[in-house]
Write a protein that holds these residues in place. Sequence first.
Motif, mmCIF file in Angstrom:
data_model
loop_
_atom_site.group_PDB
_atom_site.id
_atom_site.type_symbol
_atom_site.label_atom_id
_atom_site.label_comp_id
_atom_site.label_asym_id
_atom_site.label_seq_id
_atom_site.Cartn_x
_atom_site.Cartn_y
_atom_site.Cartn_z
ATOM 1 N N LEU A 1 0.826 -1.214 0.000
ATOM 2 C CA LEU A 1 0.000 0.000 0.000
ATOM 3 C C LEU A 1 0.858 1.262 0.000
ATOM 4 C CD1 LEU A 1 -2.913 -0.945 2.391
ATOM 5 C CD2 LEU A 1 -3.129 -0.028 0.089
ATOM 6 N N ALA B 1 -9.273 8.093 -6.266
ATOM 7 C CA ALA B 1 -8.690 7.142 -5.315
ATOM 8 C C ALA B 1 -9.045 5.711 -5.714
ATOM 9 C CB ALA B 1 -9.190 7.433 -3.906
ATOM 10 N N TRP B 2 -10.284 5.512 -6.202
ATOM 11 C CA TRP B 2 -10.714 4.174 -6.628
ATOM 12 C C TRP B 2 -9.886 3.713 -7.831
ATOM 13 C CZ3 TRP B 2 -13.393 0.018 -5.195
ATOM 14 C CH2 TRP B 2 -13.809 -0.891 -6.174
ATOM 15 N N LEU C 1 -10.229 -4.881 1.117
ATOM 16 C CA LEU C 1 -11.085 -4.139 0.192
ATOM 17 C C LEU C 1 -12.077 -3.282 0.977
ATOM 18 C CD1 LEU C 1 -12.263 -3.506 -2.620
ATOM 19 C CD2 LEU C 1 -13.672 -5.542 -2.423
ATOM 20 N N SER D 1 -1.114 -9.089 -8.394
ATOM 21 C CA SER D 1 -0.538 -8.260 -7.333
ATOM 22 C C SER D 1 0.480 -9.027 -6.496
ATOM 23 C CB SER D 1 -1.639 -7.701 -6.433
ATOM 24 O OG SER D 1 -2.352 -8.745 -5.837
ATOM 25 N N MET E 1 -11.637 5.429 1.440
ATOM 26 C CA MET E 1 -11.933 6.267 0.267
ATOM 27 C C MET E 1 -13.211 7.067 0.474
ATOM 28 S SD MET E 1 -10.925 3.956 -3.034
ATOM 29 C CE MET E 1 -10.966 2.292 -2.445
ATOM 30 N N LYS F 1 -6.949 4.605 -8.643
ATOM 31 C CA LYS F 1 -5.590 4.313 -8.205
ATOM 32 C C LYS F 1 -5.542 2.946 -7.501
ATOM 33 C CE LYS F 1 -1.968 6.429 -5.324
ATOM 34 N NZ LYS F 1 -2.133 5.898 -3.958
ATOM 35 N N TYR F 2 -6.543 2.695 -6.655
ATOM 36 C CA TYR F 2 -6.595 1.445 -5.898
ATOM 37 C C TYR F 2 -6.690 0.249 -6.848
ATOM 38 C CZ TYR F 2 -8.564 -2.210 -2.918
ATOM 39 O OH TYR F 2 -8.803 -3.391 -2.289
ATOM 40 N N GLU G 1 -3.356 -0.221 -8.712
ATOM 41 C CA GLU G 1 -2.282 -0.757 -7.879
ATOM 42 C C GLU G 1 -2.450 -2.245 -7.582
ATOM 43 O OE1 GLU G 1 -1.995 1.638 -4.390
ATOM 44 O OE2 GLU G 1 -0.751 3.121 -5.407
ATOM 45 N N ASN G 2 -3.709 -2.672 -7.425
ATOM 46 C CA ASN G 2 -3.951 -4.077 -7.099
ATOM 47 C C ASN G 2 -4.166 -4.930 -8.335
ATOM 48 O OD1 ASN G 2 -4.221 -4.445 -4.007
ATOM 49 N ND2 ASN G 2 -5.173 -2.485 -4.462
ATOM 50 N N ALA H 1 -10.337 -0.384 2.511
ATOM 51 C CA ALA H 1 -9.978 0.609 1.501
ATOM 52 C C ALA H 1 -11.210 1.426 1.130
ATOM 53 C CB ALA H 1 -9.407 -0.092 0.268
#
Lengths: 500, 324
Positions: free
Chosen positions: A340, B280-281, B46, B207, B53, B283-284, B287-288, B49
């Motif tokens: 993260l 933000a979503w 999840l 990931s 968010m 990006k999340y 990233e995953n 997160a």
Amino acid sequence: MEALSGLAHGFGVALQPANILWCFVGCFLGTVIGILPGLGPAATIALLLPLTFSMDPTGGIIMLAGIYYGAKYGGSTTSILLNMPGEASSVVSCLDGYQMARKGRAGAALGIAAIASFLAGTVGLLLLTFVAPPLANFALRFSSPEYFALMVMGLSLVVLLSGISIAKAVLSLVLGLWLSTIGIDLFTAQSRFVFGRSELLGGIEFMTVAIGLFAIAEILLNIASKEKSEMLEVPRGLRNLMPSWAELKACRFAFVNGSITGFIIGLLPGAGATIASFVAYGIEKAVSKHPERFGHGAPEGLAAPEGANNADTGGALLPLLTFGIPSGSSTAILLSALILWGVRPGPLMIQESPDVFWGLVASLYIGNVVLLIMNLPMVGVFAQILRVPIHILHPTILCVAVAGAYGAAGNLFDIGLLLGFGLLGFLLSKASFPTAPLILGFVLGEPMERAIRQSLAMSDGDPSILFSRPISAFLLAVAVMILISPLWRKFRALRSEAVA
Amino acid sequence: MNKYLRLGCAAFVMALAAGPAQADFKPTRPLEIVVHGGPGSGNDLLARAITAMADQAHLSPVRMQVVNKPGGGSTNASSYLVSKKGDVNTIGIFTSVWIIDPLLQPEATTRLTDLTPIARLIFEPALVTVRADSPFHSVDDFIAAAKEKPGGLKQSGGNASSRENILRQQLMSATGTRWTFVSFPSGGERLAALLGGHVDLMILDPSEATELIRAGKIRVLAQIGDERLPDFADIPTLAEAGYKVKTFSQTRGIVGPPNMPAEAVAYYDGLVAKLTETPAWAKYVRENQFVSAPTKSDETGKFVISYEDQIRTLLKEAGMKVER
């Protein structure tokens, strides 16, 4: 030398005031949740994770890691004082730790636990720092046949955990093995022994079994006993609060054994700290000149598992940081925390994020010192818990245990299960069945079954895979030696009698 | 001032988006998000997160809290939702396991179709990988080797009902080959078996592997998903590699308790719509290595039914005993 300069750099990072503070906060929180049986380190790290998003990654991981190893320190406190393991990895510390407390050596036991944790934890870190890369590759050579051999070696320890009757110990072990099969089978996705209860599909929580068999059973035994007002002797005076020189001397080998055993088993993603502590305890008893003292408050019987439990930390961090492979739920959450923050553990981490890597490693050394300083003066305070009268202490333990069992999933069924295991532990003790083999079977049963089925799948049904590989052959040979060790002892005793 | 203005706008847009019905409902108590894993499990992360968010973007008038209901696979969590029948302040995060458990276990009586569908959130693609020094450079290589020595090659994965095993069954019957499946309970152990050379193939989540791929420890042969992931643009999908087999996409989404009132469902529809549009979503998800796939509640209902049918067929084809 690369490691030395890296470590120097790491201390530069970890000794920044903010990072020392985070290290302290993590160790403190870890100690507290280690003492409470309901909340484990994995849950605490996950709960605090969102708070660390805005932190600097180095400070964040230093704090979260502090919770992880701090809990291992704290977990032994209630094992020793109340026969109630605070964490899964502290279960073995109950065996001799609680007996020491019953003999009025509660302070000494807490002191030995802290010293063993510090020494073995530090040795584990030295190994992590200086011999890491070859060891990481060693861990990968460990596959299912080797795990199977390791678990067999673990199970052979039953001959050392039995009191008078080996038969009773083996029955207790088999009961534990059976309990570990409850739930959905990994290989076929079919449920086994769930008796129509959906609550059992995921299997039985280890802590429910351990706290029921130890803490709850202890309360029931006390209620049933004739002398109801039995109270543990409270140590008074500094001399009685500290381990004596003789006790420390008895632990010399245990410190080394705990360090090495804990670190090596920690390296293996499929094992874990609980198995490490069992194995260290078994080795300690197997080589001891006075095995009869084990289970009756032998200080080395506490120092070995407690050391192994903490040396495990250094071992477990190695596959995590060098391959991104977590070895348990706590390290799994540390991994997701690092991801993260954009730090990706893996083969390139040392080069790409040296601040985080070496900062974390250096903070572990600092954390170990912090924990020792924090725990040793608390020995006197914790020992005073024994001053509380039984009629207040025992209901409190019951409340904490029930709240812990309920809190994990919010399910009334789990409370019933906890009390059921308490009753089982009581009945077993009354019939003089030892309960430690049951715990051993429960811990090792699932990984052993899994390993043998994996091995046979790999070899297409050929059992020779189990003993034809060098590491597994060696471990199986050790298991045989452990199994015959009581006979060997008897033989030697007979011979010396004959000579005399 | 600015913050209130934005909140006001958000409320206005929300009202427009979902029509007048939803103006009737707003949660008044803290919102419970039920997950079936313990803290740190995939669903738990999840859910946490999402709360972070929603908090940052001020999407919810009430506090959101994650409630962990581990135990019994997914059944403890789904039974908890059933016990909250008609409640408007409780939602749950479902995954494919919520469908598979009741299909295979007689004891798991709550089906996903018994709950109120709210939204699908993401699909999870997967990668077909081998160790870097493996002789296989494509799925074709692997299949050819499997043909040569049936049962000799090994794949590491989860339990028998996991996606990787179902995919294996499909590939084996499509190509007339056979190789061995070795179950490991945790992703870490599966990966260690691949890296240690104890198995030949592993299907994994992107990931968990990006670092090992980047360091040249493992190689990707193909990806499983409808489209190529941005980070793996030069890797063919399984269909592009010539294997058009049936598989199911691992998915995660949101459900409510049975009989959740329509105005509450409409409110959560709006909440999900706003959440999945935040940066933000995006990006999340990136990233995953997920694929964002949000649906409205009515579509979700249809999706859940067809998804259950799809999985039931696949499990039967994989030779498993289906209960429902």
